[in-house]
Design an enzyme around this catalytic site. Sequence first.
Site, PDB file in Angstrom:
ATOM      1  N   CYS A  72      -1.549   4.574  -4.402  1.00 33.00           N
ATOM      2  CA  CYS A  72      -2.550   3.997  -3.501  1.00 33.00           C
ATOM      3  C   CYS A  72      -3.556   5.075  -3.094  1.00 33.00           C
ATOM      4  O   CYS A  72      -3.176   6.190  -2.735  1.00 33.00           O
ATOM      5  CB  CYS A  72      -1.856   3.432  -2.258  1.00 33.00           C
ATOM      6  SG  CYS A  72      -3.037   2.677  -1.122  1.00 33.00           S
ATOM      7  N   CYS A  91      -2.471   7.133   4.352  1.00 36.42           N
ATOM      8  CA  CYS A  91      -1.602   6.813   5.499  1.00 36.42           C
ATOM      9  C   CYS A  91      -0.417   7.799   5.524  1.00 36.42           C
ATOM     10  O   CYS A  91       0.368   7.855   4.566  1.00 36.42           O
ATOM     11  CB  CYS A  91      -1.104   5.378   5.388  1.00 36.42           C
ATOM     12  SG  CYS A  91      -2.430   4.199   5.029  1.00 36.42           S
ATOM     13  N   CYS A 134       3.239   6.893   4.512  1.00 39.89           N
ATOM     14  CA  CYS A 134       3.519   5.981   3.410  1.00 39.89           C
ATOM     15  C   CYS A 134       3.930   6.648   2.105  1.00 39.89           C
ATOM     16  O   CYS A 134       3.197   7.481   1.555  1.00 39.89           O
ATOM     17  CB  CYS A 134       2.303   5.094   3.157  1.00 39.89           C
ATOM     18  SG  CYS A 134       2.690   3.802   1.947  1.00 39.89           S
ATOM     19  N   CYS A 151       7.330 -12.389   1.330  1.00 43.62           N
ATOM     20  CA  CYS A 151       6.192 -11.517   1.638  1.00 43.62           C
ATOM     21  C   CYS A 151       5.962 -10.544   0.491  1.00 43.62           C
ATOM     22  O   CYS A 151       6.874  -9.803   0.124  1.00 43.62           O
ATOM     23  CB  CYS A 151       6.472 -10.693   2.885  1.00 43.62           C
ATOM     24  SG  CYS A 151       6.916 -11.677   4.295  1.00 43.62           S
ATOM     25  N   CYS A 174       3.505 -15.056   2.267  1.00 43.28           N
ATOM     26  CA  CYS A 174       2.819 -14.004   3.019  1.00 43.28           C
ATOM     27  C   CYS A 174       2.418 -12.925   2.032  1.00 43.28           C
ATOM     28  O   CYS A 174       3.163 -12.636   1.096  1.00 43.28           O
ATOM     29  CB  CYS A 174       3.768 -13.424   4.078  1.00 43.28           C
ATOM     30  SG  CYS A 174       3.049 -12.018   4.960  1.00 43.28           S
ATOM     31  N   CYS A 202      -0.346 -11.941  10.597  1.00 41.70           N
ATOM     32  CA  CYS A 202       0.823 -11.086  10.832  1.00 41.70           C
ATOM     33  C   CYS A 202       0.272  -9.683  11.025  1.00 41.70           C
ATOM     34  O   CYS A 202      -0.305  -9.113  10.095  1.00 41.70           O
ATOM     35  CB  CYS A 202       1.755 -11.157   9.627  1.00 41.70           C
ATOM     36  SG  CYS A 202       3.124  -9.981   9.702  1.00 41.70           S
ATOM     37  N   ARG A 254       8.763  -9.278  14.954  1.00 45.09           N
ATOM     38  CA  ARG A 254       9.684  -8.925  13.868  1.00 45.09           C
ATOM     39  C   ARG A 254      10.207  -7.505  13.981  1.00 45.09           C
ATOM     40  O   ARG A 254       9.453  -6.541  14.066  1.00 45.09           O
ATOM     41  CB  ARG A 254       9.025  -9.101  12.500  1.00 45.09           C
ATOM     42  CG  ARG A 254      10.016  -8.758  11.375  1.00 45.09           C
ATOM     43  CD  ARG A 254       9.550  -9.099   9.978  1.00 45.09           C
ATOM     44  NE  ARG A 254       9.067 -10.439   9.922  1.00 45.09           N
ATOM     45  CZ  ARG A 254       7.839 -10.759   9.535  1.00 45.09           C
ATOM     46  NH1 ARG A 254       7.006  -9.839   9.163  1.00 45.09           N
ATOM     47  NH2 ARG A 254       7.467 -12.009   9.514  1.00 45.09           N
TER      48      ARG A 254
HETATM   49  N1  SAM Z   1      -1.568  -1.405   1.210  1.00 39.45           N
HETATM   50  C1  SAM Z   1      -1.646  -2.456   2.135  1.00 39.45           C
HETATM   51  C2  SAM Z   1      -2.074  -1.982   3.506  1.00 39.45           C
HETATM   52  O1  SAM Z   1      -1.663  -0.925   3.940  1.00 39.45           O
HETATM   53  O2  SAM Z   1      -2.834  -2.690   4.147  1.00 39.45           O
HETATM   54  C3  SAM Z   1      -0.368  -3.260   2.241  1.00 39.45           C
HETATM   55  C4  SAM Z   1       0.972  -2.590   2.060  1.00 39.45           C
HETATM   56  S1  SAM Z   1       1.437  -1.411   3.322  1.00 39.45           S
HETATM   57  C5  SAM Z   1       2.840  -0.609   2.601  1.00 39.45           C
HETATM   58  C6  SAM Z   1       2.076  -2.436   4.624  1.00 39.45           C
HETATM   59  C7  SAM Z   1       2.558  -1.778   5.880  1.00 39.45           C
HETATM   60  O3  SAM Z   1       3.813  -1.158   5.674  1.00 39.45           O
HETATM   61  C8  SAM Z   1       1.718  -0.682   6.477  1.00 39.45           C
HETATM   62  O4  SAM Z   1       0.626  -1.156   7.204  1.00 39.45           O
HETATM   63  C9  SAM Z   1       2.700   0.008   7.406  1.00 39.45           C
HETATM   64  O5  SAM Z   1       2.616  -0.537   8.701  1.00 39.45           O
HETATM   65  C10 SAM Z   1       4.062  -0.319   6.762  1.00 39.45           C
HETATM   66  N2  SAM Z   1       4.734   0.916   6.311  1.00 39.45           N
HETATM   67  C11 SAM Z   1       4.411   1.635   5.207  1.00 39.45           C
HETATM   68  N3  SAM Z   1       5.191   2.719   5.090  1.00 39.45           N
HETATM   69  C12 SAM Z   1       6.056   2.702   6.131  1.00 39.45           C
HETATM   70  C13 SAM Z   1       7.093   3.564   6.572  1.00 39.45           C
HETATM   71  N4  SAM Z   1       7.398   4.686   5.926  1.00 39.45           N
HETATM   72  N5  SAM Z   1       7.768   3.239   7.694  1.00 39.45           N
HETATM   73  C14 SAM Z   1       7.454   2.104   8.382  1.00 39.45           C
HETATM   74  N6  SAM Z   1       6.476   1.255   8.011  1.00 39.45           N
HETATM   75  C15 SAM Z   1       5.766   1.542   6.912  1.00 39.45           C
HETATM   76 FE1  SF4 Z   2      -1.716   2.409   0.692  1.00 42.28          FE
HETATM   77 FE2  SF4 Z   2       0.590   2.772   1.900  1.00 42.28          FE
HETATM   78 FE3  SF4 Z   2      -1.648   2.956   3.296  1.00 42.28          FE
HETATM   79 FE4  SF4 Z   2      -0.844   0.533   2.348  1.00 42.28          FE
HETATM   80  S1  SF4 Z   2       0.197   1.796   3.874  1.00 42.28           S
HETATM   81  S2  SF4 Z   2      -2.883   1.411   2.287  1.00 42.28           S
HETATM   82  S3  SF4 Z   2       0.144   1.174   0.431  1.00 42.28           S
HETATM   83  S4  SF4 Z   2      -1.018   4.325   1.614  1.00 42.28           S
END
Ligand code: SAM
Ligand code: SF4
Length: 335
Positions: A68, A72, A75, A112, A143, A203, A275
């Site tokens: 990606c 973040c 992530c 989801c 979802c 959500c 949730r």
């Molecule tokens: N890439 C898209 C986005 O970020 O909008 C969708 C997938 S992203 C993995 C969805 C959500 O997963 C993120 O917004 C975050 O809140 C949650 N998430 C990702 N990594 C995480 C982690 N290590 N621990 C807890 N929540 C996590």
């Molecule tokens: Fe990409 Fe992870 Fe951020 Fe979603 S949460 S935008 S998958 S880096």
Amino acid sequence: MSATPESLTSQSPAAVVLRHDWRQGEIEALFALPFNDLLFRAHTVHRENFAPNTVQISTLLSIKTGACPEDCAYCPQSAHYNTGLEKERLLDTQTVLAAAEEAQRSGATRFCMGAAWRKLHDRDVPAMSEIIAGVKAMGLETCMTLGMLTGNQAQSLREAGLDYYNHNLDTSREYYDEIISTRTYEDRLETLRHVRATGMSVCSGGIIGMGEGRADRAGLLMELANQPEHPESVPINLLVQVEGTPLNGVEELDPFEFVRMIAVARIIMPQSQVRLSAGRENMSDELQAMCFFAGANSVFYGEKLLTTDNPEADHDRDLFARLGITAGDPAPCAD
Ligand code: SAM
Ligand code: SF4
Ligand code: DTB
């Protein structure tokens, strides 16, 4: 409206007023209540609005994993960090439908699907629509979480049968820049507006345990509750620390603070599904039971979240049985 916690919610279901004008100080005052007082209030609100022993279960599937472009800091799927995660291309429709069938067989009512994208590209809309239609045809709620959406894309997904779109604010406005630099808070709010405009259910929630302070946790809940409509579903994630991400090794959150977060979410968004999301693998059964008492009425179910582990389905079934919890749709009580 005074800032004393006593004045913050109505007392009887008939008089439940959904507020959208929460102030930071009011929410912080809720967080600061003695634990028992906070739990009592949250549980009272919970009972006024929902069947107290019913928890909705959703199963997650990563339909496009890793690489990606976003940064973040939590992530494992970000291309900016080396987490050793195996990247995958977009799964084909048949593979997704087979996973949805399996989730339905094990009792999920909502499926989801998440993609490690910054935003949805128009070229992928037909594939998403086909997947949505197929999952919907099984009788599951659908979802998706695919990153940012335009208004037209949100409308196309809605027309294909998408019930919920997940797009998290993640943290407070103030702490946000510590966590993500490649997408703004306003970008996120804009996607939420596009989703809302289609009539789809929203959500939206966030992650705690990222080194933020209580004011940030309160700030996140304030942003969510002060939207023109409360999100129908509010995922509260406990950070899953993953090696290679910048947040790996951050100081762990006091578990009672997680329960407080659930309780305050329940009080200020009394009719939303709250949730208990990522992080259950690191929570005791007792802590999860406390979260259900505080107002959590939805979980992710199945061995995997997107890329990290979730409790075994057997363990969850057993936990629900021990607590007298039934899996089902905790539709708001009408009376
Ligand atoms: N890439 C898209 C986005 O970020 O909008 C969708 C997938 S992203 C993995 C969805 C959500 O997963 C993120 O917004 C975050 O809140 C949650 N998430 C990702 N990594 C995480 C982690 N290590 N621990 C807890 N929540 C996590
Ligand atoms: Fe990409 Fe992870 Fe951020 Fe979603 S949460 S935008 S998958 S880096
Ligand atoms: C949400 O708030 N939590 C889920 C879902 N929405 C998409 C994702 C949690 C991901 C945890 C890290 C992982 O498994 O990759």
